[in-house]
Design an enzyme around this catalytic site. Structure first.
Site, mmCIF file in Angstrom:
data_model
loop_
_atom_site.group_PDB
_atom_site.id
_atom_site.type_symbol
_atom_site.label_atom_id
_atom_site.label_comp_id
_atom_site.label_asym_id
_atom_site.label_seq_id
_atom_site.Cartn_x
_atom_site.Cartn_y
_atom_site.Cartn_z
ATOM 1 N N HIS A 121 39.061 51.177 50.644
ATOM 2 C CA HIS A 121 39.908 51.237 49.450
ATOM 3 C C HIS A 121 40.203 52.693 49.087
ATOM 4 O O HIS A 121 39.560 53.250 48.195
ATOM 5 C CB HIS A 121 39.208 50.553 48.273
ATOM 6 C CG HIS A 121 39.093 49.076 48.438
ATOM 7 N ND1 HIS A 121 40.074 48.221 48.023
ATOM 8 C CD2 HIS A 121 38.131 48.314 49.000
ATOM 9 C CE1 HIS A 121 39.705 46.979 48.309
ATOM 10 N NE2 HIS A 121 38.538 47.015 48.899
ATOM 11 N N CYS A 133 42.188 46.581 52.829
ATOM 12 C CA CYS A 133 41.089 45.620 52.955
ATOM 13 C C CYS A 133 41.642 44.247 53.361
ATOM 14 O O CYS A 133 42.026 44.079 54.511
ATOM 15 C CB CYS A 133 40.282 45.564 51.675
ATOM 16 S SG CYS A 133 38.591 45.060 51.990
ATOM 17 N N GLU A 163 42.448 53.898 47.387
ATOM 18 C CA GLU A 163 42.930 54.049 46.006
ATOM 19 C C GLU A 163 41.815 54.473 45.059
ATOM 20 O O GLU A 163 42.078 55.083 44.023
ATOM 21 C CB GLU A 163 43.592 52.755 45.525
ATOM 22 C CG GLU A 163 42.671 51.572 45.221
ATOM 23 C CD GLU A 163 42.289 50.736 46.444
ATOM 24 O OE1 GLU A 163 42.459 51.220 47.581
ATOM 25 O OE2 GLU A 163 41.805 49.601 46.259
HETATM 26 N N1 GLN Z 1 37.916 38.987 51.229
HETATM 27 C C1 GLN Z 1 37.856 39.996 52.225
HETATM 28 C C2 GLN Z 1 36.430 40.293 52.649
HETATM 29 O O1 GLN Z 1 35.499 39.962 51.973
HETATM 30 C C3 GLN Z 1 38.540 41.257 51.775
HETATM 31 C C4 GLN Z 1 37.846 41.910 50.623
HETATM 32 C C5 GLN Z 1 38.717 42.927 49.937
HETATM 33 O O2 GLN Z 1 39.923 42.936 50.107
HETATM 34 N N2 GLN Z 1 38.122 43.772 49.125
HETATM 35 O O3 GLN Z 1 36.225 40.899 53.679
#
Ligand code: GLN
Length: 548
Positions: A520, A380, A522
């Site tokens: 994600h 992410c 994970e």
């Molecule tokens: N802050 C980033 C976004 O909102 C990444 C979010 C995250 O890593 N879950 O896109």
């Protein structure tokens, strides 16, 4: 109709109620039953999405896009049953539903009260899906006696009354403190906590007692007598080296047997525990060790990256190697000196995160991994920053950055290769967002498909798959208009949303293992079914370890 098991806690918090619930779920599965686990949280946030990871640990996202308590992560990791939005409810959500109904006029003419309106709302929630499984395990957050918890305890008391006899049991977790000075294990706090529970109409059937010391038979008998439970329903719970020992450990002390006895299920189906024996075998018989640096911002609290840490452990199990994960505050990597903290690691993970603080250190980690050919897994924010890194240092967009940081600072400083996403497709409908929207529950949340480029590294990692599905939680997105320029510079866009608009995965062409994903992975990793990206990342780290 499901049998219900309510799990409550007393004496102190953090006793491992979530883990005990998850392990019990796994043990019931081992005996051939189907289960669903649910969490009821007495706090007033509508969901934990808006809480700081420092305060509440990781936010666990479900396939259907709910932001939930990290205990749901335990439930999934132990049972493999995907949680749903309806498996997590907070007092905030309950009250907000009740107030919405009040405004709509659904209770017209009535005075709205905790009993019956709030308790009915909780009971309605408890009965969702009651015909789908054999056992519904419902954990109440916090400890008995908390003011916020009262409506929940009252609701489960009523719920048990409404069910046919024998359809529901209560399991209570407590602590037996050890007084070193007198060499005694004290049962009084447990007695008080059960008394508290009984004063609100709940008599526990099973007591799970956490203790650092072995609990002698005499103490067990005493607890049974004073707390009005059967001696074999007093279950000791000792500290474990790994959480994955919990199912077998609880089985050895008779938890699942006591639960089935309480339901008068006899004869009990024999358990098949091979899955957990295999998990422990992999854990205990690992050879060698790889060192992984997790470069993030919430490194002060271990729970803030719970699923990442578990997924790395699972990756180790898949490769029969111990994973030594070290959490490095990315701010410490900023500057010439700092970056050398990464020397000697066999892999680098940059996990998700929000806000600008520490991001230059994460970008430096990506540069380091790219140049030194160390395996890199960007998740992410970790993918977004890997793209920023490539834009700056490979494609010559020197002021590349994310719009998130400009929004935060209230100034335009960057060329936004990562921008605020304003509309996207979910299933067959369009979602629209404005920067001024509420903060809670408005991100791109839940499971989305990524189409993988044939022949790409990530496709290979997923066994040649061309489509994968993982869970998302982000507001910002990589701008696909930079795709050609970045691909020419060596960063492949190896995964895209099905409509081809949103970059889902990137990888470096001239690198043994450098992958970033917008999702994600994970969150779906389990000890008996490791997330492919984590398993292969650890494999690559192991290869590096063997080389040096
Ligand atoms: N802050 C980033 C976004 O909102 C990444 C979010 C995250 O890593 N879950 O896109």
């Amino acid at each position: 109709m499901a049998r219900y098991i309510f799990i409550t806690g007393g004496v102190v918090s953090s006793l491992g109620k979530g883990l005990a619930s998850a392990a019990l779920g796994a043990l019931l599965q081992a005996r051939g039953y189907t289960v669903r686990l649910r969490k009821l949280d007495p706090y007033l946030n509508v969901d934990p999405g808006t809480m700081s990871p420092f305060e509440h640990g990781e936010v666990f996202v479900t396939d259907d896009g709910a932001e939930t308590d990290l205990d749901l992560g335990h439930y999934e990791r132990f049972t493999g049953v995907s949680a749903r939005r309806t498996d997590s409810i907070s007092a905030g959500r309950v009250y907000s539903n009740v107030l919405e109904k009040e405004r709509r006029g659904e209770y017209l003419g009535k005075t709205i009260q905790v009993i019956p309106h709030v308790t009915n709302e909780i009971k309605d929630f408890l009965s969702i899906g009651e015909d789908e499984v054999d056992f519904m395990l419902c954990e109440i957050g916090g400890t008995v006696g908390d003011i916020e918890g009262l409506p929940f305890f009252e609701a489960i008391r009523q719920f048990a009354q409404d069910l046919p006899r024998g359809q529901c049991i209560f399991m209570h977790l407590t602590l037996l403190p050890w007084l070193a000075a007198s060499g005694e294990l004290k049962t009084k706090p447990t007695q008080h906590s059960v008394k508290e529970l009984r004063s609100i109409g709940i008599a526990p059937d099973i007591l799970v007692c956490r203790s650092e010391q072995p609990i002698p038979e005499t103490e067990r008998a005493k607890i049974a007598l004073f707390c009005n439970v059967r001696p074999d329903a007093v279950i000791p719970a000792y500290d474990l080296k790994s959480i994955y020992e919990a199912p077998l450990a609880y089985h050895r002390v008779g938890l699942d047997r006591a639960v089935l006895d309480a339901f008068r299920i006899s004869p009990a189906p024999r358990p098949d525990l091979r899955r957990w024996e295999d998990v422990l075998d992999r854990l205990n018989n690992a050879e060698g060790e790889v060192r992984i640096a997790v470069v993030g911002k919430y490194t002060r609290l271990e729970d803030a990256y719970k699923s990442i840490s578990e997924a790395l452990t699972h990756g180790g199990m898949a490769n029969r190697v111990r994973v030594q994960a070290e959490w490095i505050d990315s701010e410490l990597l900023e500057g010439e000196e700092g970056i050398h903290r990464l020397d000697g690691f066999h892999g680098i993970v940059v996990p998700g995160g929000f806000g600008e603080r520490g991001t230059e250190g994460m970008i430096a980690a990506a540069t380091y991994a790219r140049e030194k050919k160390v395996p890199y897994l960007g998740i992410c924010l970790g993918m977004q920053l890997a793209v920023v890194e490539a834009a700056r240092n490979l494609a010559g967009i020197e002021d590349a950055g994310s719009e998130e940081f400009d929004h935060e600072a209230g100034a335009v400083r960057f060329t936004p290769v990562v921008y605020h996403l304003k509309e996207w497709v979910q299933g067959n409908h369009k979602v629209e967002r404005k920067i001024t929207d509420d903060k809670g529950g408005t991100m791109r949340l839940g499971a989305y498909t990524a189409v993988l480029a044939p022949g790409s590294k990530i496709s290979e990692v997923y066994g040649g798959a061309t489509e994968i599905e993982d869970r998302h939680r982000h507001r910002y997105e990589i701008d696909a208009r930079y795709r050609d320029r970045l691909e020419e510079a060596g960063l492949l866009f190896s995964g895209m949303s099905p409509d081809g608009r949103l970059p889902e995965a990137v990888e470096l062409r001239d690198h043994p293992w450098f992958i970033g994903v917008q999702s994600h992975p994970e969150l779906k990793s389990k000890p008996f079914e490791p997330a492919p990206l984590f398993a292969d990342f650890v494999r690559a780290a192991k290869e590096l370890e063997r080389m040096v």
